[in-house]
Each structure stands twice: as C-alpha cells, then as structure tokens.
Motif scaffolding. Structure first.
Motif, PDB file in Angstrom:
ATOM      1  N   GLU A  58      18.520 -15.893  32.913  1.00 40.77           N
ATOM      2  CA  GLU A  58      17.620 -15.912  31.770  1.00 40.77           C
ATOM      3  C   GLU A  58      18.202 -15.026  30.673  1.00 40.77           C
ATOM      4  O   GLU A  58      18.937 -14.069  30.950  1.00 40.77           O
ATOM      5  CB  GLU A  58      16.238 -15.390  32.159  1.00 40.77           C
ATOM      6  N   LEU A  59      17.862 -15.345  29.415  1.00 36.93           N
ATOM      7  CA  LEU A  59      18.379 -14.577  28.292  1.00 36.93           C
ATOM      8  C   LEU A  59      17.235 -14.032  27.452  1.00 36.93           C
ATOM      9  O   LEU A  59      16.258 -14.723  27.176  1.00 36.93           O
ATOM     10  CB  LEU A  59      19.281 -15.438  27.417  1.00 36.93           C
ATOM     11  N   MET A  60      17.390 -12.782  27.036  1.00 33.76           N
ATOM     12  CA  MET A  60      16.494 -12.170  26.071  1.00 33.76           C
ATOM     13  C   MET A  60      17.202 -12.128  24.725  1.00 33.76           C
ATOM     14  O   MET A  60      18.297 -11.559  24.601  1.00 33.76           O
ATOM     15  CB  MET A  60      16.120 -10.739  26.483  1.00 33.76           C
ATOM     16  N   ALA A  61      16.596 -12.736  23.709  1.00 32.53           N
ATOM     17  CA  ALA A  61      17.125 -12.653  22.352  1.00 32.53           C
ATOM     18  C   ALA A  61      16.619 -11.351  21.734  1.00 32.53           C
ATOM     19  O   ALA A  61      15.415 -11.172  21.548  1.00 32.53           O
ATOM     20  CB  ALA A  61      16.673 -13.843  21.524  1.00 32.53           C
ATOM     21  N   VAL A  62      17.523 -10.441  21.424  1.00 29.38           N
ATOM     22  CA  VAL A  62      17.140  -9.157  20.856  1.00 29.38           C
ATOM     23  C   VAL A  62      17.023  -9.326  19.341  1.00 29.38           C
ATOM     24  O   VAL A  62      18.014  -9.588  18.652  1.00 29.38           O
ATOM     25  CB  VAL A  62      18.161  -8.064  21.215  1.00 29.38           C
ATOM     26  N   VAL A  63      15.805  -9.202  18.838  1.00 25.04           N
ATOM     27  CA  VAL A  63      15.529  -9.454  17.423  1.00 25.04           C
ATOM     28  C   VAL A  63      14.991  -8.198  16.734  1.00 25.04           C
ATOM     29  O   VAL A  63      14.291  -8.276  15.737  1.00 25.04           O
ATOM     30  CB  VAL A  63      14.567 -10.641  17.234  1.00 25.04           C
ATOM     31  N   LYS A  64      15.314  -7.034  17.273  1.00 20.98           N
ATOM     32  CA  LYS A  64      14.937  -5.774  16.635  1.00 20.98           C
ATOM     33  C   LYS A  64      15.624  -5.664  15.283  1.00 20.98           C
ATOM     34  O   LYS A  64      16.559  -6.418  14.968  1.00 20.98           O
ATOM     35  CB  LYS A  64      15.339  -4.599  17.526  1.00 20.98           C
ATOM     36  N   ALA A  65      15.142  -4.689  14.474  1.00 26.08           N
ATOM     37  CA  ALA A  65      15.707  -4.455  13.142  1.00 26.08           C
ATOM     38  C   ALA A  65      15.743  -5.748  12.329  1.00 26.08           C
ATOM     39  O   ALA A  65      16.755  -6.095  11.717  1.00 26.08           O
ATOM     40  CB  ALA A  65      17.106  -3.834  13.222  1.00 26.08           C
ATOM     41  N   ASP A  66      14.604  -6.468  12.364  1.00 25.12           N
ATOM     42  CA  ASP A  66      14.469  -7.739  11.658  1.00 25.12           C
ATOM     43  C   ASP A  66      15.590  -8.702  12.030  1.00 25.12           C
ATOM     44  O   ASP A  66      16.219  -9.332  11.184  1.00 25.12           O
ATOM     45  CB  ASP A  66      14.443  -7.526  10.137  1.00 25.12           C
ATOM     46  N   GLY A  67      15.799  -8.830  13.324  1.00 21.48           N
ATOM     47  CA  GLY A  67      16.829  -9.755  13.781  1.00 21.48           C
ATOM     48  C   GLY A  67      18.204  -9.374  13.282  1.00 21.48           C
ATOM     49  O   GLY A  67      18.947 -10.222  12.780  1.00 21.48           O
ATOM     50  N   PHE A  68      18.546  -8.075  13.429  1.00 20.31           N
ATOM     51  CA  PHE A  68      19.843  -7.570  12.956  1.00 20.31           C
ATOM     52  C   PHE A  68      20.060  -7.933  11.489  1.00 20.31           C
ATOM     53  O   PHE A  68      21.168  -8.239  11.058  1.00 20.31           O
ATOM     54  CB  PHE A  68      20.989  -8.118  13.802  1.00 20.31           C
ATOM     55  N   GLY A  69      18.969  -7.904  10.706  1.00 21.51           N
ATOM     56  CA  GLY A  69      19.061  -8.218   9.293  1.00 21.51           C
ATOM     57  C   GLY A  69      18.990  -9.694   8.968  1.00 21.51           C
ATOM     58  O   GLY A  69      18.986 -10.070   7.790  1.00 21.51           O
ATOM     59  N   HIS A  70      18.913 -10.550   9.976  1.00 20.52           N
ATOM     60  CA  HIS A  70      18.911 -11.996   9.748  1.00 20.52           C
ATOM     61  C   HIS A  70      17.508 -12.576   9.570  1.00 20.52           C
ATOM     62  O   HIS A  70      17.368 -13.710   9.113  1.00 20.52           O
ATOM     63  CB  HIS A  70      19.577 -12.728  10.921  1.00 20.52           C
ATOM     64  N   GLY A  71      16.488 -11.820   9.956  1.00 21.26           N
ATOM     65  CA  GLY A  71      15.117 -12.322   9.938  1.00 21.26           C
ATOM     66  C   GLY A  71      14.626 -12.553  11.347  1.00 21.26           C
ATOM     67  O   GLY A  71      15.026 -13.523  12.003  1.00 21.26           O
ATOM     68  N   ALA A  72      13.751 -11.682  11.846  1.00 22.34           N
ATOM     69  CA  ALA A  72      13.343 -11.746  13.246  1.00 22.34           C
ATOM     70  C   ALA A  72      12.641 -13.051  13.593  1.00 22.34           C
ATOM     71  O   ALA A  72      12.911 -13.654  14.640  1.00 22.34           O
ATOM     72  CB  ALA A  72      12.438 -10.559  13.580  1.00 22.34           C
TER      73      ALA A  72
END
Length: 411
Positions: free
Chosen positions: A28-42
């Motif tokens: 299974e994979l966790m998508a890490v979207v902290k910091a507004d998705g690394f600046g991309h938009g969470a």
C-alpha cells in the motif's frame, strides 16, 4: 487576471509516478501531501494520487488534515506533528489517525477521546535513529504500555507502528540495516505489551524503490510522487519519474547595456562585455533562493541563460547575451528533464529539440503533441544543487503569488 509567474502542475505525472513506485514496492502507498502537497496543491495532488491507487494520505498538522476532510476525502489520513494541547477532539471526530511519539501526547489524546465520546485511532512512532520525533529506546516501553492500557479500556485503537529513516535521499546499507533492526525491536516490544496493530511502515520514497527490507505494509511516498529522483539525479533518474511542476514566467523588461554595467544590488555583478539583460518578475519571495546566485540558469530563447546579480525579493535579471529577446518572451525556470515525455505518450525528446518541432534529433511519438516537448529546461534538482539545498525546499518555497494551473489526468 494576469499573473507574473505560473506553476503548471501535471496531475498525470503525479499518477504516473505513483504507479511507478507501486510497481516496485508492491505495498500500500501513502501519498504525502503535507506543505500543500510540496507546493503543488494538496487537494489536487491527493485526488490524483488516490485515483491512481494510493490508499492513504499523509500530513503533519491539524489544519492540513481537516482541510482534506473538508475537501471531501473520506479515506485514511495520518497526521503526525502536534502540540500536546492541540485540538485532538476535532481530529478524532474527523476520523484522522494521530501519530503519537510521547506519553504526554497520548494522555492528551485520551482526554479528548473521552470528551468526544469515541475512541481515537493512533499510530505509535518509534525513533529508530533519526533522533527527531518518535519515542527512543528508553521511552518506547512506557509509550506502548500506556497505549495498551488505553486500548484495553476502549479509549484508543492502535492501528500502526511506524518510524522514519535517517537517510531521506541516500540509503547507506549499514545505516538502513541498523534502523530496520531497531524497528523490529520496537515491534517486538509492542507485541510483548499486547499490541497487535494492523500496519507497520518505515519506508520513504528512496526506500520504497531500493530497500525491500523497509517496505512492510505501507510506504510513504513524498518526493518521488512529485517526479523528483530521491537519489539526487538531475532528472527522473533510473526510475524515469516525471517532474510534476513546471515553473514559468515571462520577460518583463529588456535593455541593451555596455561593458562595465552593474547588475542588481551591490552591484555584485558587472558586465564584462555588451549584452542584453532580461528582467523576470520572480524573486526570493516567490521561491528563487538567493543562495543560487552566480550558478542558476533559466530557459530563454531556446537555450539556457544565467541569472546574474543578486536575486531580489520580487525579481531577478537574466544575461541574455546577444539573443533577440523581447518583452513578453516566455521563460521556463525549471521543469521536466531533457528526454522526458511530457504527455506519457511515448515521445523521445533530446537536447536541441525545440518545442513542437522534429529538429535537433527529436523523435515525436504518437502521444507527443506540438508544444509539449521540454528541450533542455533546468530541473528542480539542479536548482537545489545551485542553492546547496534539497529539492523539497525549492518546491515548497514556491510562493503563494505564483499562480497554480493544473493539467488534469488524460490531457
């Protein structure tokens, strides 16, 4: 509304990168979207990642977790960085998993669970060598003992045990081995205390790709999700990851200057010959680090040209040489590496291939539309090297006044 700069986010690249990691990791994979998705938009990144097969979302704060719930994401979310007096009741009511590293945090969560009338779901974090968050060997038995007590009482559910690798971008075999051994010992102590969590997770992007012993039940994917090679390659690396963000701007002013002209503050740079200077409306407030001065380049007029002089808060200057540059000309600050197929359709792009042409050795495949080749753009990894920092800092530093535009999956 006109914008001075734009970060184009390719959500198809996010999906493709997740699929690439999934094919290697097999967990299974966790998508890490902290910091507004690394600046991309969470929110857009989370939506693309979940559609591509991610089963978890990962953030570090209450605000980030609740924003995902408000956006309609009902699946598993882990939030792992909180003050002991945080508003745990809202997180419990929103069914957010809470990362727990200390006994005081666990006590506070149990008090909030009692007030809310429902148990909290927690994941206990062990410090296996990073010496940052997580309970160390001395404190871990106490943490798992309290967790088991509260679980028996019905105030918490311990869903997972996890840790964080010290080598986020390099995988030293001995170091990883020591951390795996420490993690196994932490799991043994938890089992001895009577805990039987569903999940164990340790791997980051690099480990998910290259360290099978770290994969366990779930891998947390951060940098690789956004198309940056976690091992430091300037492009997508051996796994052919696709950079998800392209930072663009336009020339705002052009002037021809003689030799001996000072450029920007100081001046730290004086022209050695007659040249053309092009002004870009991007500065350190937008994410261009001053530490990159004297090394950074952008793509202008079909070639790379250097940024000269000090990068200011709102602008920087490019030495265009003798190029026929005009106000309004497009500039790419960074984007996919040369050779990247931007559409995923099989195009092969080589340096010297101008956008939308077949010159310079470019072979356009069936999915490579005109204007969607990248030529020789600088990459995020190169900007990180120029600034002597990490790609994470470059991406998360792209400021709020840089507009985000999203290229959806399927386009």
């Amino acid at each position: 509304m006109s914008v001075l700069a734009e970060a184009e986010v390719d959500l198809a690249a996010v999906a493709a990168n997740l699929d690439t990691v999934a094919g290697v990791a097999g967990t299974e994979l966790m998508a890490v979207v902290k910091a507004d998705g690394f600046g991309h938009g969470a929110v857009p990144v989370a939506r693309a990642a979940l559609a591509a097969g991610a089963t978890w979302l990962g953030v570090t704060s209450t605000g980030e977790a609740l924003a995902l719930r408000a956006a309609g994401f009902a699946g598993p979310v882990l939030s792992w960085l909180h003050r002991p007096d945080d508003d745990f009741g809202r997180l419990i009511s929103a069914d957010v998993d809470l990362g727990v590293s200390t006994v005081p945090h666990l006590h506070a969560i149990v008090e909030a669970a009692s007030r809310s009338g429902r148990p909290a779901t927690v994941q206990l974090k062990a410090d296996t060598g990073l010496s940052r968050n997580g309970a160390n060997r001395v404190d871990w038995p106490d943490l798992v003992g309290w967790a088991r007590k509260y679980e028996v009482e019905g105030s918490v559910r311990v869903r997972g045990i996890w840790s964080h690798l010290a080598g986020a971008d390099t995988l030293d075999g001995r170091g990883v081995g020591r951390q795996v051994a420490a993690f196994e010992e932490a799991r043994r102590i938890a089992r001895t205390a009577g805990l039987r969590p569903d999940l164990a997770h340790l791997a980051n992007s690099a480990a998910a790709l290259a360290a099978p012993a770290t994969r366990y039940d779930l891998c947390r994917i951060g940098l690789a999700l956004y198309g940056v090679d976690p091992f430091g390659a300037p492009g997508g690396g051996a796994y052919r990851l696709r950079a998800a963000m392209t930072l663009r701007s336009t020339v705002l002013n052009v002037k021809r200057v003689p030799a001996g002209t000072g450029v920007s503050y100081g001046p730290d740079r004086v022209t050695e010959r007659p040249t053309t200077l092009a002004l870009l409306p991007l500065g350190y407030a937008d994410g261009l680090p001053r530490a990159a001065e004297g090394r950074a380049e952008v793509w202008l007029g079909g070639t790379r040209r250097p940024i000269v002089g000090r990068i200011a808060m709102d602008q920087c200057v490019v030495d265009a040489g003798d190029l026929p540059v005009a106000i309004g000309d497009p500039v790419v600050v960074f984007g996919p590496a040369p050779g990247t197929c931007l559409t995923g359709g099989g195009c092969v792009v080589r340096p010297g291939c101008a956008a939308g042409t077949a010159g310079g050795g470019c072979v356009a495949g069936p999915g490579c539309a005109a204007g969607e080749t990248d030529a020789g753009w600088p990459t995020v990894a190169e900007w990180a090297a120029w600034a002597r920092t990490s790609p994470h800092e470059i991406l998360t530093g792209i400021g709020a006044r840089v507009a985000r535009r999203y290229r959806p999956v399927g386009r």
